[in-house]
Enzyme design. Structure first.
Site, PDB file in Angstrom:
ATOM      1  N   HIS A  61      63.461 -53.839 -70.825  1.00  0.00           N
ATOM      2  CA  HIS A  61      62.590 -54.421 -69.803  1.00  0.00           C
ATOM      3  C   HIS A  61      61.823 -55.586 -70.393  1.00  0.00           C
ATOM      4  O   HIS A  61      60.775 -55.977 -69.883  1.00  0.00           O
ATOM      5  CB  HIS A  61      61.593 -53.389 -69.275  1.00  0.00           C
ATOM      6  CG  HIS A  61      62.206 -52.082 -68.957  1.00  0.00           C
ATOM      7  ND1 HIS A  61      62.224 -51.045 -69.844  1.00  0.00           N
ATOM      8  CD2 HIS A  61      62.861 -51.664 -67.852  1.00  0.00           C
ATOM      9  CE1 HIS A  61      62.855 -50.013 -69.287  1.00  0.00           C
ATOM     10  NE2 HIS A  61      63.257 -50.369 -68.091  1.00  0.00           N
ATOM     11  N   ASP A  92      59.734 -42.830 -65.974  1.00  0.00           N
ATOM     12  CA  ASP A  92      60.898 -42.053 -65.538  1.00  0.00           C
ATOM     13  C   ASP A  92      60.702 -40.574 -65.844  1.00  0.00           C
ATOM     14  O   ASP A  92      61.012 -39.710 -65.020  1.00  0.00           O
ATOM     15  CB  ASP A  92      62.159 -42.570 -66.239  1.00  0.00           C
ATOM     16  CG  ASP A  92      62.508 -43.982 -65.803  1.00  0.00           C
ATOM     17  OD1 ASP A  92      63.180 -44.128 -64.781  1.00  0.00           O
ATOM     18  OD2 ASP A  92      62.074 -44.932 -66.472  1.00  0.00           O
ATOM     19  N   GLY A  97      65.124 -47.298 -63.510  1.00  0.00           N
ATOM     20  CA  GLY A  97      64.866 -48.527 -62.775  1.00  0.00           C
ATOM     21  C   GLY A  97      66.146 -49.308 -62.585  1.00  0.00           C
ATOM     22  O   GLY A  97      67.121 -49.108 -63.317  1.00  0.00           O
ATOM     23  N   SER A  98      66.160 -50.201 -61.597  1.00  0.00           N
ATOM     24  CA  SER A  98      67.300 -51.098 -61.432  1.00  0.00           C
ATOM     25  C   SER A  98      67.160 -52.283 -62.394  1.00  0.00           C
ATOM     26  O   SER A  98      66.164 -52.413 -63.089  1.00  0.00           O
ATOM     27  CB  SER A  98      67.366 -51.593 -59.985  1.00  0.00           C
ATOM     28  OG  SER A  98      67.702 -50.530 -59.120  1.00  0.00           O
ATOM     29  N   GLY A  99      68.193 -53.139 -62.417  1.00  0.00           N
ATOM     30  CA  GLY A  99      68.166 -54.306 -63.297  1.00  0.00           C
ATOM     31  C   GLY A  99      68.952 -54.088 -64.571  1.00  0.00           C
ATOM     32  O   GLY A  99      69.017 -54.978 -65.420  1.00  0.00           O
ATOM     33  N   HIS A 100      69.557 -52.890 -64.713  1.00  0.00           N
ATOM     34  CA  HIS A 100      70.340 -52.580 -65.918  1.00  0.00           C
ATOM     35  C   HIS A 100      71.827 -52.447 -65.602  1.00  0.00           C
ATOM     36  O   HIS A 100      72.583 -51.886 -66.388  1.00  0.00           O
ATOM     37  CB  HIS A 100      69.842 -51.280 -66.548  1.00  0.00           C
ATOM     38  CG  HIS A 100      68.379 -51.265 -66.804  1.00  0.00           C
ATOM     39  ND1 HIS A 100      67.773 -52.203 -67.603  1.00  0.00           N
ATOM     40  CD2 HIS A 100      67.392 -50.450 -66.346  1.00  0.00           C
ATOM     41  CE1 HIS A 100      66.469 -51.948 -67.642  1.00  0.00           C
ATOM     42  NE2 HIS A 100      66.209 -50.898 -66.878  1.00  0.00           N
TER      43      HIS A 100
END
Lengths: 331, 331
Positions: free
Chosen positions: A219, A110, A54-57
Site C-alpha cells: 500500500h 483486515d 483491500g482492492s488494488g492488488h
C-alpha cells in the site's frame, strides 16, 4: 490521473462486473456484498476457501477465484479492508458441511474485520478457521501492521490449500498445510515509483527521479530504506539476499522462485530480474525447481517488483503442481 | 528512468536469458542470433512457425514460443526490426521438411528484413512463406508503415496457425488459415502516457496531464487524434465503435473480444474496460463467445490499452480452443 476510471466510487464494482462477465460459467458477482464467488460453491464435499483484502492488488484476490484456488474473494475498496459484515455474509454464503477457511494477509484492519466476523460465524454454529499470512521480511511492525506484512507469498498459500481442499482435506488439515507453506515462504519488494489510488487522483507518496524504496509495502508503506536508484542486478541481489538469509534458504534446498511485478513494470523487466535471481541462487547451490514470473500481487500502477522464495518439500511441490482454473489466463 | 535495467545494450539478451532459464525443458536461447526457440524444433512432421519483430512488445513474441504457438521468435532490439541475417539464420535453424511460415507485423523495417531473408532462404531451396498481419484500424500509412499496422490481433493469427501446424496442416493451408484470421481481426489502441525505451532513458513523446492519444501505434507513433482525457466508458466506447464499424461486425456475429494492456496499465482497469465493452457488444446483438483480458502486445511501460475483435467461424473457434503451452503462465 492517467487511469481508466469512471466514477472512482464505482472502480471496484465495475472491475468485479467485468470479471464476472468474462467468466459467466464459473464465477458470479454478488453486488450486495461486493464479492466474487464460484458458481458451484459452496460444495458440501469441500472446505470453502475465502480470501479477503483491500482492492488494488489484482490479480489478488478477485481474479484468483476458481477451481483449485479460492471459492470466493471478499474485497474492500482500494487499499481498504472489507467491511466486517461483508466478511460475515460471505462466510454465510460459502458455509459448507466441511467448513470455511478464511485467508487473511497480516494487516491490522483486515485482521479486525475477519476476527469479528469469525466470532459472529462461530456464534451461528459455523465451522470457520482463519489463517494469517505474513511472508514479508522487509520490516516488522509497519504503518498498518503489527508483525510482518502479508504480500505476494500469499499466492502459494492459496494455491496449496486450494489444491488440498479439492482433494478433500478437512479444515484442520488445511490449516496445517497453510501454516506450513507460510512458514517456509519469504518475500521482499521494492518500488521505483509510487502508485495512484483512483479516489485520490495523485501519487500516494513522493519518490525522487533518482530514488527507490527498498522493502516497500503493497500500500506504499515505507520499507527499510530510501536509496539511490541502482542497476537491476544490484536491486535484485539486495532483495534476494534479504529473503534468502531470513529463513534461511541454504545450499541443497529446492525452492520455488517468484518475481512479482507491482503493476506498472513490464514483463520484459521481470524476466531480466528472474534471469539474475536464478543464476545467483544456482551459484549458491539452491535449486530453483519451480518459477513464477508475472503479476500476482500488485499495488495499482506502482513500478517495482518483489521476490519470493518457497522452500519445497514433496507435499508442497505436489500441491503447487495440481491443476487450477482461474480468471487470469492467456488462452 | 524508473526501470530494472543494467546496461541498456544488454536489455534484450538479459531478458531472453531469463526466459530460457525459466523454461529449461521447453525453450532455448541462441545468443549468436538473439533468438528463442523450442528445444524440440524443428520437427519434420510440422511446419515451423516463426515470428520476428522489435522487442518491447512482450509477451509478444519471445514469450509466446511453445507447443501450439510459435516454434521460434526472432526479436530485434527495442522497437527495431531484427537484422536480416538473423532472420535468415533463424529460418535455417527452423527449416523442416514441411517448411517454415514467417509471421510479420506490417512495419516497413520488418517487412524489408523478412522479404530479403525469404529470398535468401528460397535461393537455398528452403520452403518458406511469409504472412503479413495488419489488424490496426487506427490509421493507414503511418510513421513506419505503408498500409495498416500489425498490433495485438497478431495473437489470434499466431494461435490459429500454431494450433493448425500441430495438427499437421501444410504450408499452403497455414497461409490460408492465417490470412483468414487476419481478414476478420481488427484492433485499435490508445495511450494515456508515453513509454520510455531503456537506451533513450526518457519518454518517447510528450503527452500532457489531461491528454490522451487515440489510435496510438505500439512504438508510440501518432494515432488519429490527440484528445482531452475522457472517462473509461467514453474511451472504450470510441475505440470499440472504430473497430466494430470497420469490418463491420454486426448483430448475430460471434466474436472474440480482447482487451490488451500496453504495459503500464494494471489488470484491474483492463477488466473494468472489458465489462463495458462486453455490455456494449451484447446490446448490439454481437455475441462475445471468447474473451482475452491482459497483456498480449505491449509498448514497454506505456499506460494504455487496445481492443481487438475477431469474427469467429467454426474453424477459427476450434483453433483458438486448442491447447497451448508458452512461457507466460500463472501456475
Amino acid at each position: 490521473m492517467k487511469k481508466f476510471v469512471n466514477d472512482p466510487k464505482n472502480y471496484v464494482p465495475e472491475m468485479l462486473q467485468g470479471i464476472a462477465l468474462a467468466n459467466p460459467e464459473t464465477l458470479k458477482y454478488v453486488p450486495e456484498y461486493n464479492l466474487i464467488m464460484r458458481t458451484d460453491a459452496p460444495r458440501d464435499d469441500k472446505v470453502s476457501i475465502v480470501q479477503g483484502s483491500g482492492s488494488g492488488h489484482e490479480p489478488a484476490h478477485v481474479m484468483t477465484v476458481g477451481k483449485g484456488m479460492l471459492d470466493a474473494a471478499c474485497p474492500g475498496d482500494v487499499f481498504a479492508a472489507p467491511p466486517m459484515e461483508y466478511v460475515y455474509e460471505t462466510t454465510k454464503l460459502l458455509a459448507s458441511q466441511k467448513g470455511v477457511l478464511l485467508l487473511v494477509n497480516n494487516y491490522t484492519g483486515d485482521r479486525m474485520a475477519f476476527d469479528m466476523s469469525q466470532e459472529m460465524s462461530a456464534a451461528d454454529g459455523m465451522n470457520v478457521r482463519t489463517l494469517i499470512i505474513d511472508d514479508d521480511v522487509s520490516v516488522k511492525d509497519s504503518t498498518y501492521t503489527v508483525g510482518r506484512r502479508g504480500v505476494a507469498g500469499n499466492f502459494f498459500v492459496m494455491k496449496a490449500v486450494g489444491a488440498a481442499s479439492e482433494q478433500g482435506a478437512d479444515l484442520d488439515e488445511l490449516v496445517r498445510i497453510g501454516e506450513n507453506v507460510n512458514s517456509v515462504t519469504r518475500t521482499m519488494g521494492m518500488a521505483l515509483t509510487a502508485c495512484t489510488p483512483p479516489a485520490k487522483g495523485s501519487p500516494l507518496f513522493e519518490l525522487g527521479d533518482d530514488e527507490m524504496e527498498m522493502g516497500v509495502g503493497i500500500h506504499g508503506e515505507p520499507g527499510r530504506s530510501r536509496e539511490t536508484l541502482a542497476s537491476a542486478n544490484e536491486i535484485i541481489d539486495q532483495m534476494l539476499e534479504a529473503v534468502r538469509s531470513d529463513l534461511p534458504y541454504e545450499s541443497g534446498d529446492n525452492v520455488a522462485l517468484m518475481i512479482n511485478g507491482l503493476g506498472g513494470t513490464p514483463i520484459s523487466e521481470l524476466y531480466l530480474l528472474y534471469g539474475r535471481a536464478h543464476q545467483v541462487l544456482t551459484d549458491q547451490g539452491i535449486n530453483v525447481r519451480r518459477n513464477y514470473v508475472g503479476e500476482y500481487c500488485t499495488s495499482l500502477d506502482m513500478a517495482g517488483a518483489s521476490v519470493t522464495l518457497v522452500k519445497l518439500d514433496d507435499e508442497i511441490d505436489g500441491l503447487l503442481s495440481a491443476p487450477a482454473e482461474i480468471a487470469i489466463r492467456v488462452f
